[in-house]
Design an enzyme around this catalytic site. Sequence first.
Site, mmCIF file in Angstrom:
data_model
loop_
_atom_site.group_PDB
_atom_site.id
_atom_site.type_symbol
_atom_site.label_atom_id
_atom_site.label_comp_id
_atom_site.label_asym_id
_atom_site.label_seq_id
_atom_site.Cartn_x
_atom_site.Cartn_y
_atom_site.Cartn_z
ATOM 1 N N ASP A 1 6.254 1.282 6.882
ATOM 2 C CA ASP A 1 4.831 0.759 6.758
ATOM 3 C C ASP A 1 4.384 1.845 5.942
ATOM 4 O OD1 ASP A 1 2.448 -0.427 7.046
ATOM 5 O OD2 ASP A 1 1.997 0.549 8.725
ATOM 6 N N HIS B 1 3.737 3.562 12.829
ATOM 7 C CA HIS B 1 2.647 4.292 13.247
ATOM 8 C C HIS B 1 3.024 5.311 14.370
ATOM 9 C CE1 HIS B 1 -1.037 1.900 11.572
ATOM 10 N NE2 HIS B 1 0.196 1.819 10.666
ATOM 11 N N GLU C 1 -5.223 1.223 2.614
ATOM 12 C CA GLU C 1 -4.881 0.051 3.338
ATOM 13 C C GLU C 1 -5.242 0.609 4.878
ATOM 14 O OE1 GLU C 1 -3.286 -2.823 6.145
ATOM 15 O OE2 GLU C 1 -2.663 -0.825 5.863
ATOM 16 N N GLU C 2 -4.791 1.556 5.219
ATOM 17 C CA GLU C 2 -4.783 2.213 6.581
ATOM 18 C C GLU C 2 -6.140 2.770 6.833
ATOM 19 O OE1 GLU C 2 -2.341 1.654 8.300
ATOM 20 O OE2 GLU C 2 -0.539 1.559 7.459
ATOM 21 N N HIS D 1 0.818 -1.113 -0.154
ATOM 22 C CA HIS D 1 0.171 0.042 -0.086
ATOM 23 C C HIS D 1 0.643 1.211 0.097
ATOM 24 C CE1 HIS D 1 0.483 0.871 4.456
ATOM 25 N NE2 HIS D 1 0.454 -0.547 4.469
ATOM 26 N N ASP E 1 -0.319 4.434 0.763
ATOM 27 C CA ASP E 1 -0.917 5.367 1.829
ATOM 28 C C ASP E 1 -0.301 5.133 3.257
ATOM 29 O OD1 ASP E 1 -2.352 2.806 2.318
ATOM 30 O OD2 ASP E 1 -4.166 3.690 3.242
ATOM 31 N N GLU F 1 3.907 -6.298 4.483
ATOM 32 C CA GLU F 1 4.052 -5.519 5.493
ATOM 33 C C GLU F 1 5.084 -5.683 6.714
ATOM 34 O OE1 GLU F 1 1.708 -3.495 6.824
ATOM 35 O OE2 GLU F 1 0.040 -3.570 5.130
HETATM 36 ZN ZN LIG Z 1 0.939 -1.503 6.502
#
Ligand SMILES: [Zn+2]
Length: 400
Positions: A121, A370, A155-156, A84, A86, A184
Amino acid sequence: MNAAQKAQPQATSAAGPLGIATVALARQLVRRPSLTPKDEGCQNLIAQCLRAAGFSCETLSCNETVNLLATHGEGSPFTLFLGHTDVVPPGEENLWEHPPFGAELVERPQGQYLTGRGSADMKGSDAAFTIALCHFVARHPEHQGRIGLLVTSNEEGDGQGGVSYVAELLSERRLIPDYCLVGEPSSLNCFGDQIKVGRRGSLTAHLTVLGVQGHVAYPERCDNAALHAARLMNALFSERWDEGTEFFPPSTFQVTNLNCGSGAENVVPGACRIMCNWRFNDRHTPESLKARVQKLAAELGVRMEERWVINGLPFITQGGALLEALQEAVERHSGQKPQLSTSGGTSDGRFIAPLGTQTVEFGPLSQSIHKVNEEVSCRDLGILTLIYKEVLERLHQDRD
Ligand SMILES: [Zn+2]
């Protein structure tokens, strides 16, 4: 020479020649603030590299979500890399040691790191996928079967129009991947120590426990919904849902939101809203969990309204050619013997696995994802690229 290789080659040679290309592309991606569901041109950058290497690239948009599907070759097997573009918001930017979208390289005693939101990520993996695919095709233009990359810009977030949407299209086109490798960040304490071979399912319930509202001075005329909700929550928290399996930890229950009362000091609430979530293994289905909750509530005499949301079903890949190839490649390049795990949240693998696709996940360390000061080791990105390339080599040798 593709766009990635043209970018500032500032990664040190510890990353290896492929790693330098991967880090350069990852930096270009991190500089784009692609907050869900925005892509900010990330997929174009990736498509540029892959198109130059001979891939056919297709953009599949749905509402605000954009997805890039790039493939090369045809027939079977079909290996799909999944990622992903995003990222989650950086939060307060002044808490960051380096700007979250600056993609700065920093030197640490352990080596060089790429900093920024999305570096781990998972724009680092997106770049590693891209460079591995380009280099593989350059070396093996006549490879067996079909190889490809799918990246989504949602995805997030809620995933709407993302991989679930593309999975349906793939199914309609009878273009079902045999193997899916999700990039991931799967590594736990050191790079290469963990492969995810499945994920638990996720089920959310919105339960409105009912009572009778009334004046607090006349409890005999009321039925306090807060009390019933407390009894129900106590039962749900005390329940042992299962003992776990060889591959999955025991299923868990948590309350995520609780809302009750009118705000007045003298009113007994007639309703209490509980939002709760199960992370469940393959001993359960959403239906079996639902039935158990309804039975518990009935035994307690709790009346409630229910709304259920299935976020994902559990999946597991217990063996097969992809897992074997990945295990061997990880061991050879990282020196780690990866443990197989199903821990963590859900991932987009949950939309591909139900197609009957062997689905596993491998990527860099997850420690900073994150968080403020997200970063990824450049050396790890170099090794990751070699691992992804070797997986392709093991599954798609040249045709005779
Ligand atoms: Zn991810």
